[in-house]
Write a protein that holds these residues in place. Structure first.
Motif, PDB file in Angstrom:
ATOM      1  N   TRP A 292      77.685 -44.299  91.153  1.00 40.93           N
ATOM      2  CA  TRP A 292      77.046 -45.447  91.560  1.00 40.93           C
ATOM      3  C   TRP A 292      75.885 -45.159  92.584  1.00 40.93           C
ATOM      4  O   TRP A 292      74.971 -46.184  92.818  1.00 40.93           O
ATOM      5  CB  TRP A 292      78.219 -46.173  92.306  1.00 40.93           C
ATOM      6  CG  TRP A 292      78.224 -47.610  92.323  1.00 40.93           C
ATOM      7  CD1 TRP A 292      78.157 -48.638  93.363  1.00 40.93           C
ATOM      8  CD2 TRP A 292      77.568 -48.512  91.090  1.00 40.93           C
ATOM      9  NE1 TRP A 292      77.952 -49.771  93.103  1.00 40.93           N
ATOM     10  CE2 TRP A 292      77.801 -49.988  91.709  1.00 40.93           C
ATOM     11  CE3 TRP A 292      77.197 -48.411  89.820  1.00 40.93           C
ATOM     12  CZ2 TRP A 292      77.399 -51.153  90.963  1.00 40.93           C
ATOM     13  CZ3 TRP A 292      77.019 -49.424  88.966  1.00 40.93           C
ATOM     14  CH2 TRP A 292      76.831 -50.774  89.567  1.00 40.93           C
ATOM     15  N   ALA A 293      75.809 -44.356  93.473  1.00 43.81           N
ATOM     16  CA  ALA A 293      74.946 -43.980  94.345  1.00 43.81           C
ATOM     17  C   ALA A 293      73.407 -43.665  93.701  1.00 43.81           C
ATOM     18  O   ALA A 293      72.508 -44.209  94.016  1.00 43.81           O
ATOM     19  CB  ALA A 293      75.176 -42.655  95.050  1.00 43.81           C
ATOM     20  N   ARG A 294      73.598 -42.752  92.365  1.00 43.98           N
ATOM     21  CA  ARG A 294      72.495 -42.818  91.651  1.00 43.98           C
ATOM     22  C   ARG A 294      71.974 -44.173  90.874  1.00 43.98           C
ATOM     23  O   ARG A 294      70.881 -44.470  90.864  1.00 43.98           O
ATOM     24  CB  ARG A 294      72.592 -41.646  90.446  1.00 43.98           C
ATOM     25  CG  ARG A 294      71.135 -41.398  89.843  1.00 43.98           C
ATOM     26  CD  ARG A 294      71.248 -40.036  89.175  1.00 43.98           C
ATOM     27  NE  ARG A 294      69.942 -39.746  88.300  1.00 43.98           N
ATOM     28  CZ  ARG A 294      69.843 -40.282  87.207  1.00 43.98           C
ATOM     29  NH1 ARG A 294      70.703 -40.969  86.438  1.00 43.98           N
ATOM     30  NH2 ARG A 294      68.763 -39.737  86.549  1.00 43.98           N
ATOM     31  N   GLN A 295      72.889 -44.751  90.119  1.00 44.51           N
ATOM     32  CA  GLN A 295      72.885 -45.779  89.297  1.00 44.51           C
ATOM     33  C   GLN A 295      72.150 -47.166  90.135  1.00 44.51           C
ATOM     34  O   GLN A 295      71.290 -47.877  89.805  1.00 44.51           O
ATOM     35  CB  GLN A 295      74.268 -46.352  88.637  1.00 44.51           C
ATOM     36  CG  GLN A 295      73.583 -47.539  87.698  1.00 44.51           C
ATOM     37  CD  GLN A 295      73.072 -47.019  86.644  1.00 44.51           C
ATOM     38  OE1 GLN A 295      73.488 -46.383  85.576  1.00 44.51           O
ATOM     39  NE2 GLN A 295      71.602 -47.662  86.648  1.00 44.51           N
ATOM     40  N   THR A 296      72.679 -47.157  91.300  1.00 49.18           N
ATOM     41  CA  THR A 296      72.119 -48.653  92.245  1.00 49.18           C
ATOM     42  C   THR A 296      70.756 -48.097  92.789  1.00 49.18           C
ATOM     43  O   THR A 296      70.088 -49.132  92.862  1.00 49.18           O
ATOM     44  CB  THR A 296      73.045 -48.832  93.364  1.00 49.18           C
ATOM     45  OG1 THR A 296      73.476 -47.698  94.066  1.00 49.18           O
ATOM     46  CG2 THR A 296      74.418 -49.283  92.981  1.00 49.18           C
ATOM     47  N   ARG A 298      68.767 -46.893  90.940  1.00 50.37           N
ATOM     48  CA  ARG A 298      67.837 -47.183  89.769  1.00 50.37           C
ATOM     49  C   ARG A 298      67.901 -48.643  89.513  1.00 50.37           C
ATOM     50  O   ARG A 298      66.769 -49.159  88.791  1.00 50.37           O
ATOM     51  CB  ARG A 298      68.232 -46.404  88.440  1.00 50.37           C
ATOM     52  CG  ARG A 298      67.890 -44.769  88.715  1.00 50.37           C
ATOM     53  CD  ARG A 298      68.631 -43.858  87.738  1.00 50.37           C
ATOM     54  NE  ARG A 298      68.472 -44.260  86.513  1.00 50.37           N
ATOM     55  CZ  ARG A 298      67.377 -43.692  85.724  1.00 50.37           C
ATOM     56  NH1 ARG A 298      66.570 -42.906  86.421  1.00 50.37           N
ATOM     57  NH2 ARG A 298      66.905 -43.885  84.382  1.00 50.37           N
ATOM     58  N   TRP A 299      68.824 -49.322  89.846  1.00 51.03           N
ATOM     59  CA  TRP A 299      69.073 -50.821  89.462  1.00 51.03           C
ATOM     60  C   TRP A 299      68.329 -51.747  90.537  1.00 51.03           C
ATOM     61  O   TRP A 299      67.661 -52.570  90.502  1.00 51.03           O
ATOM     62  CB  TRP A 299      70.452 -51.331  88.997  1.00 51.03           C
ATOM     63  CG  TRP A 299      70.967 -50.781  87.785  1.00 51.03           C
ATOM     64  CD1 TRP A 299      70.016 -50.444  86.542  1.00 51.03           C
ATOM     65  CD2 TRP A 299      71.976 -51.075  87.059  1.00 51.03           C
ATOM     66  NE1 TRP A 299      70.806 -50.197  85.396  1.00 51.03           N
ATOM     67  CE2 TRP A 299      72.104 -50.550  85.797  1.00 51.03           C
ATOM     68  CE3 TRP A 299      73.512 -51.302  87.662  1.00 51.03           C
ATOM     69  CZ2 TRP A 299      73.228 -50.715  84.975  1.00 51.03           C
ATOM     70  CZ3 TRP A 299      74.567 -51.301  86.787  1.00 51.03           C
ATOM     71  CH2 TRP A 299      74.577 -50.911  85.354  1.00 51.03           C
ATOM     72  N   SER A 300      69.088 -51.513  91.881  1.00 50.97           N
ATOM     73  CA  SER A 300      68.832 -52.330  92.848  1.00 50.97           C
ATOM     74  C   SER A 300      67.331 -52.244  93.539  1.00 50.97           C
ATOM     75  O   SER A 300      66.874 -53.116  93.795  1.00 50.97           O
ATOM     76  CB  SER A 300      69.842 -52.329  94.264  1.00 50.97           C
ATOM     77  OG  SER A 300      71.091 -52.179  93.520  1.00 50.97           O
TER      78      SER A 300
END
Ligand code: PRX
Length: 663
Positions: A292-296, A298-300
């Protein structure tokens, strides 16, 4: 929030859709793409998370299990997978163009700038990890950090992770007592600290506070204190225990293989305030958290290769964990790390730094924005207009509700009406963003964190757990477990269950502890503030009970104390303490002197951020005949409201007048 601000949030009808240019450039472009991701998660929840886990995490042993709910609410994610968080932040970039990219641009309090590449950072982390290893730190140990905002702070966290040691970072503003309590609770084998920290041109002791903490007793688990000599000033050293960094690193190789850990292995324990008792050690996993640290990122934040990201949060808070120590590195971004304070040498520091380092994504707290608005109104030289902010493309806000007035100012003067603002709602327990706009998709409404990220099943329910319609305020919950969620309260599984998965809601629904309401038209979430006895002062979480306990611990003076929050224009909420002394109610200078003594006491017990702004003395507290303190009345008194509520059940109505006076 003041009642005016709440009112303006409720009637807010300005909408700012992403410009075409922003939309075109973004990774998630337009609402249809956002909705497609939400639909993917809804149709195949585990498949969705498994895909993200494969895309975002480098697994040294791939997982075959996804979600394990067999021991709910002690959920497990990717439980048979193995990884290392440091390898996921650094090693993954070796042999790619990112290897020689700047990882950190560090600006010291005095303005001195140091840059490190990903390669250099990996070497430093490895060397540090080897130093720790040589001193006996190993997988499963806990290490307490009490560090300033520096490259060394990030290196120390990463080095622990590299060895599979669980770190517990304590914010540098907390007191010796707070450090001692956390050492004892987490059972740390070592402390990593600095001799001093530099803030606003001042040298503040850290090592001396660690010494004081250990001297309080119960810290026998500590074998070493590793000391970063941030300044040349001398400090007391205890032979055999204290080891300066220079000694720790001497002769250590820059090659240290990352230790693989299970996906559920605790990467860190971070203490935060709850509504009762002592602060709780929020335990996070390694696999789900790193996902989630990486995905957010990239998303947020839509982070791209060319971005210069800056999260102003201290590594002592969750925001500094996810969006300084892990997320930006896992995403391969260049990030700014800032040692100092926003007002030194002047209140234009943030804007000047954005210009100097060509920052493109800027993430800060409403409290900072509000104080800089005030400063720039008083002095045009520190107004954002005085700096070149044309590099900015995305702004972020975190930690507390942002009032629409501050939002508009941020949007207009910092973002120059060009940059979307992502108002990210989340908590220490969540690991990363939960409810936030996506910069290239979500039409923005000032003061609203808008919609949950794909896969996050946020909802608003009543006391019985029933869904509420748009427009009706209720409790914010998350209905299904998600990978980056809290795994436990360190050493206290019962409190974990009680705090977050109450029986009244079925025992499997995550209770955030915040009130929220969705807008009638768009279903956008607005967070209305905590519904428990937790305060949010300048974005810092504090338990009213914690402050009350600190006050009554002053046994020579205090008989009883009750603490409530009241709205404050600058800090969001302010702490107001009602105190019954073991002596007659003081007035005038004597009252002022005692109030100061109590503030200093609280600063020593918890930290300066917990000092009550208002202290009021009375012969008693407003109580019912059965002896229950009527906090509702105290909240009204704190706000300066005239009491219109029914006070007929009060044992002692006369004391209300007494408690109306501030010292
Ligand atoms: O009340 C909410 C508020 O901060 C609380 C969480 O505090 P902490 O665990 O210290 O984490 C802060 C940084 C993630 C929440 O329960 N909060 C946080 N972000 C927002 C917010 N309130 C409104 N809007 C936000 N964007």
């Amino acid at each position: 929030m003041s009642s005016n601000a709440i009112q303006s949030v409720l009637v807010e009808n300005r909408v700012f859709p992403p410009s075409e240019a922003v939309q075109k450039a973004a990774r998630i472009s337009g609402m249809a793409n956002y909705q497609a991701l939400c639909a993917e998660a809804e149709n195949d929840y585990e498949g969705f998370w498994a895909r993200l886990a494969r895309e975002n995490v480098v697994w040294s042993k791939p997982f075959t299990q996804i979600l394990d709910e067999s021991n709910a609410p002690f959920y497990k994610w990717f439980a048979d997978g193995e990884l290392n968080a440091s390898a996921n932040s650094l090693d993954r970039h070796m042999g790619t163009p990112t290897e020689n990219k700047t990882a950190i641009i560090f600006e010291a309090d005095d303005g001195q700038v140091t840059k490190v590449t990903y390669r250099e950072l990996l070497d430093r982390v490895s060397q540090f990890a080897n130093g720790l290893k040589a001193r006996g730190v190993k997988k499963g140990d806990r290490v307490l950090l009490y560090m300033p905002m520096t490259i060394e702070g990030v290196v120390a966290m990463q080095a622990c992770a590299r060895l599979g040691a669980t770190h517990s970072v304590v914010f540098g503003g907390f007191s010796a007592k707070a450090v001692q309590e956390r050492i004892v609770d987490v059972g740390a084998v070592a402390v990593i600290t600095a001799n001093y920290q530099m803030r606003g041109g001042k040298e503040l002791p850290l090592k001396a506070i660690v010494d004081e903490a250990i001297a309080m007793g119960g810290c026998e688990s500590i074998k070493n204190v590793f000391v970063y000599e941030r300044t040349a000033s001398p400090y007391a050293k205890e032979a055999g225990r204290d080891v300066p960094f220079s000694e720790l690193l001497a002769g250590q190789s820059t090659d240290c293989p990352p230790v693989p850990v299970n996906a559920e292995h605790p990467l860190f324990v971070l203490y935060t305030s709850g509504s009762t008792g002592k602060p709780k050690g929020v335990q996070h996993s390694t696999g789900g958290y790193m996902l989630w640290a990486r995905q957010t990122m990239r998303w947020s934040f839509d982070v791209q290769d060319s971005d210069v990201f800056w999260c102003t949060a201290d590594i002592g808070w969750i925001t500094g964990h996810t969006y300084v120590a892990y997320g930006p590195l896992a995403a391969g971004a260049t990030q700014i790390v800032f040692e100092g304070v926003p007002t030194y040498p002047n209140a234009g520091r943030f804007w000047q730094m954005i210009e100097r380092h060509k920052c493109t994504i800027f993430y800060t707290a409403p409290t900072a924005i509000r104080s800089l608005i005030k400063a720039s109104e008083a002095d045009a030289a520190v107004h954002p207009n005085a700096s070149d902010l044309s590099s900015l493309r995305i702004l972020g806000s975190v930690g507390e509700p942002i009032n629409p007035e501050a939002w508009m100012w941020y949007y207009k003067h910092v973002g120059q009406e060009r940059c979307p603002i992502v108002d990210t709602f989340w908590q220490t327990e969540n690991g990363g963003h939960m409810i936030t706009p996506l910069p290239g998709a979500t039409p923005l409404v000032p003061g609203s964190c808008t919609l949950p990220l794909p896969g996050i099943t946020a909802a608003i329910v009543d006391e019985a757990g029933h869904d509420l319609p748009n427009g009706a305020g209720g409790m914010l919950v998350v209905k299904r477990p998600w990978p980056s969620m809290i795994r436990n309260i360190w050493g206290d599984p019962e409190r974990f269950k009680k705090s977050y998965f109450p029986e009244e809601l079925g025992g499997k629904t995550y209770l955030a502890g915040d009130g929220a309401v969705r807008s009638e038209d768009r279903g956008y979430f607005r967070i209305t503030g905590r519904i428990d006895d937790v305060l949010n002062v300048s974005g810092h979480r504090m338990g009213t009970m914690e402050i009350e306990s600190a006050l009554v611990a002053k046994t020579d003076l205090v008989a009883e104390a009750a603490v409530v929050g009241r709205p404050d224009d600058l800090t969001g909420e302010a702490i107001c303490a009602f105190v019954v002394l073991k002596r007659p109610v003081p007035t005038g200078d004597e009252a002022k002197a005692i109030a100061k003594e109590l503030r200093d006491w609280v600063a020593k017990e918890i930290g300066p951020i917990a000092k009550p702004k208002d202290i009021r003395f009375g012969e008693n507290l407003p109580k019912t005949r059965s002896g229950k303190i009527m906090r509702r009345l105290l909240r009204s008194l704190a706000k300066g409201e005239t009491i219109t509520q029914d006070t007929s059940t009060l044992e002692n109505p006369a004391i209300l007048d007494q408690l109306a006076n501030t010292n």
